[in-house]
Design a protein around this motif. Sequence first.
Motif, PDB file in Angstrom:
ATOM      1  N   GLN A  44       0.767  -0.958   0.250  1.00  0.00           N
ATOM      2  CA  GLN A  44      -0.082  -0.111   0.127  1.00  0.00           C
ATOM      3  C   GLN A  44       0.718   1.329  -0.082  1.00  0.00           C
ATOM      4  N   ALA A  45       1.688   1.354   1.168  1.00  0.00           N
ATOM      5  CA  ALA A  45       2.726   2.334   0.572  1.00  0.00           C
ATOM      6  C   ALA A  45       3.821   3.280  -0.158  1.00  0.00           C
ATOM      7  N   ALA A  46       3.816   1.671  -1.038  1.00  0.00           N
ATOM      8  CA  ALA A  46       5.298   1.178  -1.885  1.00  0.00           C
ATOM      9  C   ALA A  46       4.385   1.702  -3.113  1.00  0.00           C
ATOM     10  N   TYR A  47       3.423   0.846  -3.514  1.00  0.00           N
ATOM     11  CA  TYR A  47       3.305   1.187  -4.548  1.00  0.00           C
ATOM     12  C   TYR A  47       1.535   1.616  -4.884  1.00  0.00           C
ATOM     13  N   PHE A  48       0.936   1.190  -4.389  1.00  0.00           N
ATOM     14  CA  PHE A  48      -0.709   1.934  -4.303  1.00  0.00           C
ATOM     15  C   PHE A  48      -0.560   3.529  -5.401  1.00  0.00           C
ATOM     16  N   ARG A  49      -0.063   3.895  -4.938  1.00  0.00           N
ATOM     17  CA  ARG A  49       0.084   4.746  -5.537  1.00  0.00           C
ATOM     18  C   ARG A  49       0.208   5.852  -7.421  1.00  0.00           C
ATOM     19  N   ASN A  50       1.318   5.167  -7.390  1.00  0.00           N
ATOM     20  CA  ASN A  50       1.413   4.788  -9.265  1.00  0.00           C
ATOM     21  C   ASN A  50       2.147   3.853  -9.719  1.00  0.00           C
ATOM     22  N   TYR A  51       1.380   3.062  -9.385  1.00  0.00           N
ATOM     23  CA  TYR A  51       1.071   1.261 -10.490  1.00  0.00           C
ATOM     24  C   TYR A  51      -0.430   0.293 -10.193  1.00  0.00           C
ATOM     25  N   ALA A  52      -0.413   0.314 -11.485  1.00  0.00           N
ATOM     26  CA  ALA A  52      -1.943  -0.673 -11.786  1.00  0.00           C
ATOM     27  C   ALA A  52      -1.505  -1.934 -10.327  1.00  0.00           C
ATOM     28  N   MET A  53      -2.208  -2.138  -9.900  1.00  0.00           N
ATOM     29  CA  MET A  53      -1.982  -2.905  -8.743  1.00  0.00           C
ATOM     30  C   MET A  53      -3.276  -3.216  -7.965  1.00  0.00           C
ATOM     31  N   THR A  54      -3.798  -4.664  -7.799  1.00  0.00           N
ATOM     32  CA  THR A  54      -4.660  -5.134  -7.379  1.00  0.00           C
ATOM     33  C   THR A  54      -4.458  -5.990  -5.624  1.00  0.00           C
ATOM     34  N   VAL A  55      -5.140  -5.734  -5.004  1.00  0.00           N
ATOM     35  CA  VAL A  55      -4.492  -7.028  -3.724  1.00  0.00           C
ATOM     36  C   VAL A  55      -5.725  -7.535  -3.062  1.00  0.00           C
ATOM     37  N   TYR A  56      -5.707  -8.763  -2.590  1.00  0.00           N
ATOM     38  CA  TYR A  56      -6.720  -9.006  -1.881  1.00  0.00           C
ATOM     39  C   TYR A  56      -6.140 -10.074  -0.705  1.00  0.00           C
ATOM     40  N   THR A  57      -6.562 -10.993   0.430  1.00  0.00           N
ATOM     41  CA  THR A  57      -6.964 -11.940   0.852  1.00  0.00           C
ATOM     42  C   THR A  57      -7.851 -12.612   0.871  1.00  0.00           C
ATOM     43  N   ALA A  58      -7.404 -13.628   1.379  1.00  0.00           N
ATOM     44  CA  ALA A  58      -8.472 -14.706   1.963  1.00  0.00           C
ATOM     45  C   ALA A  58      -7.987 -15.759   2.948  1.00  0.00           C
ATOM     46  N   ASP A  59      -8.596 -16.483   3.611  1.00  0.00           N
ATOM     47  CA  ASP A  59      -8.337 -17.390   5.271  1.00  0.00           C
ATOM     48  C   ASP A  59      -7.994 -18.743   3.941  1.00  0.00           C
ATOM     49  N   ILE A  60      -7.105 -19.697   3.952  1.00  0.00           N
ATOM     50  CA  ILE A  60      -7.378 -21.044   3.422  1.00  0.00           C
ATOM     51  C   ILE A  60      -6.473 -22.260   4.443  1.00  0.00           C
ATOM     52  N   GLY A  61      -6.313 -23.424   4.321  1.00  0.00           N
ATOM     53  CA  GLY A  61      -5.757 -24.132   5.011  1.00  0.00           C
ATOM     54  C   GLY A  61      -4.802 -25.000   4.389  1.00  0.00           C
ATOM     55  N   VAL A  62      -3.914 -25.202   4.830  1.00  0.00           N
ATOM     56  CA  VAL A  62      -2.508 -25.786   4.672  1.00  0.00           C
ATOM     57  C   VAL A  62      -2.553 -26.953   5.209  1.00  0.00           C
ATOM     58  N   LEU A  63      -1.525 -28.069   4.691  1.00  0.00           N
ATOM     59  CA  LEU A  63      -1.388 -28.907   5.735  1.00  0.00           C
ATOM     60  C   LEU A  63       0.121 -28.319   6.117  1.00  0.00           C
ATOM     61  N   ARG A  64       1.558 -28.924   6.585  1.00  0.00           N
ATOM     62  CA  ARG A  64       2.950 -28.192   6.930  1.00  0.00           C
ATOM     63  C   ARG A  64       2.140 -27.311   7.597  1.00  0.00           C
ATOM     64  N   PRO A  65       2.421 -26.539   8.779  1.00  0.00           N
ATOM     65  CA  PRO A  65       2.149 -24.917   8.339  1.00  0.00           C
ATOM     66  C   PRO A  65       3.519 -24.135   8.812  1.00  0.00           C
ATOM     67  N   GLU A  66       4.061 -25.491   9.097  1.00  0.00           N
ATOM     68  CA  GLU A  66       5.296 -24.722   9.744  1.00  0.00           C
ATOM     69  C   GLU A  66       6.221 -24.568   8.273  1.00  0.00           C
ATOM     70  N   LYS A  67       5.491 -24.597   7.068  1.00  0.00           N
ATOM     71  CA  LYS A  67       6.137 -24.169   5.760  1.00  0.00           C
ATOM     72  C   LYS A  67       6.602 -23.104   5.633  1.00  0.00           C
ATOM     73  N   PHE A  68       4.878 -22.112   6.158  1.00  0.00           N
ATOM     74  CA  PHE A  68       4.780 -20.718   5.891  1.00  0.00           C
ATOM     75  C   PHE A  68       4.624 -19.398   6.904  1.00  0.00           C
ATOM     76  N   GLY A  69       4.948 -20.821   7.836  1.00  0.00           N
ATOM     77  CA  GLY A  69       5.504 -19.842   9.049  1.00  0.00           C
ATOM     78  C   GLY A  69       6.801 -18.512   9.364  1.00  0.00           C
ATOM     79  N   PRO A  70       7.247 -17.941  10.683  1.00  0.00           N
ATOM     80  CA  PRO A  70       7.511 -16.910  10.360  1.00  0.00           C
ATOM     81  C   PRO A  70       9.234 -17.480   9.244  1.00  0.00           C
ATOM     82  N   SER A  71       9.455 -16.900   9.060  1.00  0.00           N
ATOM     83  CA  SER A  71      11.113 -17.152   8.641  1.00  0.00           C
ATOM     84  C   SER A  71      12.366 -16.859   9.841  1.00  0.00           C
TER      85      SER A  71
END
Lengths: 103, 103, 103, 317, 317, 317
Positions: free
Chosen positions: B76-103
Amino acid sequence: MNTHPIKLVVLVCEAALEKPLCADVKRLGARGYTVVDARGAGRRGERDGSWDEDRSIRMEVLCDAPTADAILNHVQAAYFRNYAMTVYTADIGVLRPEKFGPS
Amino acid sequence: MNTHPIKLVVLVCEAALEKPLCADVKRLGARGYTVVDARGAGRRGERDGSWDEDRSIRMEVLCDAPTADAILNHVQAAYFRNYAMTVYTADIGVLRPEKFGPS
Amino acid sequence: MNTHPIKLVVLVCEAALEKPLCADVKRLGARGYTVVDARGAGRRGERDGSWDEDRSIRMEVLCDAPTADAILNHVQAAYFRNYAMTVYTADIGVLRPEKFGPS
Amino acid sequence: MLDTVVLFFALGFAARLAKSELKLPAPLYEALSIYLLLAIGLKGGAELAKQNVLTVLPQVGAVLLLGVFTALLAFALLRAGRIAHADAAAIAGHYGSVSVVTFAVASNTLVSQGIDFEAVMPLFLVLMEVPGIVAGILLARLLGPRDASTPVAWGPLLHEVFLGKGLVLLVGGLLIGWVAGSDGLAPMKPFFGDLFKGTLCLFLLEMGLVAAGQIGGLKRGGLFLAGFAIVMPLLGAMMGTAFALMMGLSVGGTMLLATLAASASYIAAPAAMRIAIPEASPGLSITCALAITFPFNLLAGIPIYLWMARLAHSMAG
Amino acid sequence: MLDTVVLFFALGFAARLAKSELKLPAPLYEALSIYLLLAIGLKGGAELAKQNVLTVLPQVGAVLLLGVFTALLAFALLRAGRIAHADAAAIAGHYGSVSVVTFAVASNTLVSQGIDFEAVMPLFLVLMEVPGIVAGILLARLLGPRDASTPVAWGPLLHEVFLGKGLVLLVGGLLIGWVAGSDGLAPMKPFFGDLFKGTLCLFLLEMGLVAAGQIGGLKRGGLFLAGFAIVMPLLGAMMGTAFALMMGLSVGGTMLLATLAASASYIAAPAAMRIAIPEASPGLSITCALAITFPFNLLAGIPIYLWMARLAHSMAG
Amino acid sequence: MLDTVVLFFALGFAARLAKSELKLPAPLYEALSIYLLLAIGLKGGAELAKQNVLTVLPQVGAVLLLGVFTALLAFALLRAGRIAHADAAAIAGHYGSVSVVTFAVASNTLVSQGIDFEAVMPLFLVLMEVPGIVAGILLARLLGPRDASTPVAWGPLLHEVFLGKGLVLLVGGLLIGWVAGSDGLAPMKPFFGDLFKGTLCLFLLEMGLVAAGQIGGLKRGGLFLAGFAIVMPLLGAMMGTAFALMMGLSVGGTMLLATLAASASYIAAPAAMRIAIPEASPGLSITCALAITFPFNLLAGIPIYLWMARLAHSMAG
Ligand SMILES: Nc1ncnc2c1ncn2[C@@H]1O[C@H](COP(=O)(O)O)[C@@H](O)[C@H]1O
Ligand SMILES: Nc1ncnc2c1ncn2[C@@H]1O[C@H](COP(=O)(O)O)[C@@H](O)[C@H]1O
Ligand SMILES: Nc1ncnc2c1ncn2[C@@H]1O[C@H](COP(=O)(O)O)[C@@H](O)[C@H]1O
Ligand code: NA
Ligand code: NA
Ligand code: NA
């Protein structure tokens, strides 16, 4: 960060429908759409994308619920009977909800 | 089979942003991303992908909620003003959650 | 318009798995699938799609919950250990739910 | 008379205006541009190999300067026309750099008219890719409104400019051609030589499609920008002609340098500008460079610059 | 003897039947078809430029009529075989139009056998693209079951037909070739001329892959359709031969017109039909046109039509 | 002296190391490889047509054996270096098979130096694609740790190996070339013949980009693997030279067979191995084959193998 709930409509269908669908969703109130090339299989057999008549697209439309409804109604009436097509909707969250509101 | 809830962040934007975005999401804590070529239309007009400057990408990032927030804030801060961009989020389910956790 | 709840399974993996996966999901009860070419990065490093061995695909399968479970179980057993692969599921809504029911 | 290759541009332009379905697949566009850049580089390199390169060293500085001057001239004109600072700088960057395809069509015209030119011209093409772009960025960042939140990240930027597809292929081709020489390249001539014109035709077809698609931008750009996109190449060509005379180039070389100065980049510049000056509207630059200046140069500019070069040489004695 | 190009079709066909992994990337298929359409147009245009086009004006009407007649004939046969109205109309549209690649192989056969043909033939190819398609649509819409909910949107439809990739490139090529003439095209000959046959080979390889992939449709289509897809080209060729005699064409020209009438479109027609007659099953048309008629014409038809043309001329003459 | 084509590999390699944006679109990579495989097959087939193929039958067995032997040798070396069983088998499969492009560059070197070689060599190339791969799989499955949960599905595997893109195009090309002969292929020569070297250049450019991208794998692979990737081709070449002498090949043929034995596959093998030995890390094989052995063969190997062939022939008499 607060996101606002909105509808995502996904349409997977024959590439021949790309142009009509783009016009349709705009007419029905969507403010944009995103398309990627796809291949797949379903009730109407395999569509492996190896030549013009065999290609599919996957279109995403973010819009409010009434527009989503209008799109579902329209594609059901206009395309379900004669075209390879799969449609689904999901609830997602966006920033800047006005970007996807009624136009 | 038990899946674990996690966030999906989808970013649709100009292809010129692919490299910076990949770096951004990694820096903000995401452990991976998936990109497909796309075309589309929105507030900034039609982007039909027929040549370099007209191409769009669709990036998906699976991550925990804080990382998703950080990504939303940053783009939002870096690109929304000057670039064509659309962003959305969804809640989904995964196996192996540690694969996507904080790195 | 009333949509019916159903499962969306998304599999992102090495392109080498496209053919086996198509056969797998059909065998496990899915009535169709949609595939797009992708690139990305994850635990197993960057896969930038620039040549045959470096390409990834993103496959979507719409199906009922038991089929989704069967697919998750199968890919976990068959592919997680040795292949670059990411899987997630989401709850979405479809028209014509019988199109995606048990085959 | 118009060269045949220009007809392919016209076909693409007309097809798009008529809203035809015709569309070249994106990978074909990429493949064609890779081919053209490499082929131009190779040919130039093989020519250079026949020369003593040291003799052109003094000319190198002049050519780099020419790129910066055309960027500055464009910027001054645009600001005089009240174009926003960022937009003026971005457009200036496009016009400071050069169009590879315009160069190809111009040298093609010379060849078919039997007019010689210096073997070193493709090197000048390469040299003129970058300085105008850098000048545009500096104009945006140094003279622009103080906006502390966006310092220029010069690292990634110079990387983008110098290691972008365009320059790598041109320079790479130049080096390979220079090392291999005409003899070493002979077995590739059926590919990189004989197919050049046909490939150029396909590329121009695509450029016609793209250019016509940018016509809509004219409304947003307004009359002033449309005028700029025609006046600027003429002024640039004059500047190029003057530089060429000072550098002692032949009539053919003069015409080519004028064409380089008159042309605007749409391969290297747009990508660099989008990252470097994000607040500039990319539509404006592209509409000027591709929808107006490019066809103007193809149809009218190239003959004019040849006439200009002849005139200058006859006057200069 | 079979021309070598046909072997590439056979390779693709066999590879797909054997379930090989071999697959041409979609953009390559598009690039090859763009090349072939342009090249055929250019060559035809350059030939036309040598002619007084006015003399062929009377023939234009005959050729347009031939397209409509083959569509009507196909429709009558199919309805006689109890094929559903919409399907019959859609298939008729495919057979009323023409196959550009079949034309290319046929003219290639004539050239390698040293048989002359009229320079105007590529123009006839272009003219025959459209009328059959329009006839198919009219058959579906005018004679079809009254279904008030789907009036034909002629606007977008004619747009699709006339401004589709196929016609734009053929007509565009024809015009460029005509304006430029053989001399103007000479520098592109290594590209658009010399590479033609090799490109045709690659395209036929892909067509073999696609055609074999449609074989499955035969089951759904049934024996009647399979028979139709072999009888129809023969009848079409007879009609084409008759028209050619009336028009006073040479043996080579007669054979080519017969081939055009015998061939079924799979570039322009499928796209148009899918939009215009959505209730028709696209699989049926494609299976007939591509999996049966196309290979039949390549392998057996072209020699037969040449023999037919010779016979007709010896009888007529 | 280095052949010019190798410079394109160097350009790609350098561009990628410098983190340039340069990237060939994936469909272009596919198109180039389809072209090269077909063209090599066609050329070989046309040469074979001039020969009595029966006379080479005894050599076929030797060549198949050579593939198996190089795979076994590679496996033994790797296991001696404590490389994990599955990885050793997978890498052995790559080295047992052959690199089509290395073959192309080597035969190109012979042609430009005016050294003859047996017309049957492309057939040997085809024959050597498969046995090494199968040997690698057997090594993994038969000698490997008993792991009841993963029996080899030989059906899909052999399908993958024999009906993969590589073999179908090579064999298909060989058959077409053989049926058509040089005369039948003459009209395609501008495409499949004259463009060969230029296309090879583009492909090598891409290979350079890919190979440099695999350099990172060296760290994981360690010094032993890097050494293996240089020693193995030398040992393979010696084995190939010995086989060639026994088979009575000429100097040129000997050098080509040595090159085949020295080269490692990166078209057919990686795809097959990924499915057959999934527990092997694909990065290791690719790094060895593509980032080390391939450039080593291009730059140093080919001249060495020629010298080796000459030496062997002079010693043998
Ligand atoms: N169950 C499914 N899951 C995901 N995609 C599907 C499914 N069924 C159909 N599709 C997609 O939708 C297209 C048209 O579906 P159909 O009308 O069922 O042939 C197919 O070619 C697939 O790309
Ligand atoms: N309502 C929408 N639904 C789906 N995709 C959209 C929507 N709006 C914009 N996009 C995508 O996001 C890109 C940039 O959007 P914009 O910044 O609105 O021009 C567009 O080119 C589309 O690909
Ligand atoms: N966190 C993530 N978000 C989105 N896509 C991912 C993520 N992690 C991995 N992927 C995708 O899944 C592929 C395989 O993942 P991996 O097995 O982690 O290497 C990657 O190449 C990405 O395309
Ligand atoms: Na300039
Ligand atoms: Na016809
Ligand atoms: Na080997």
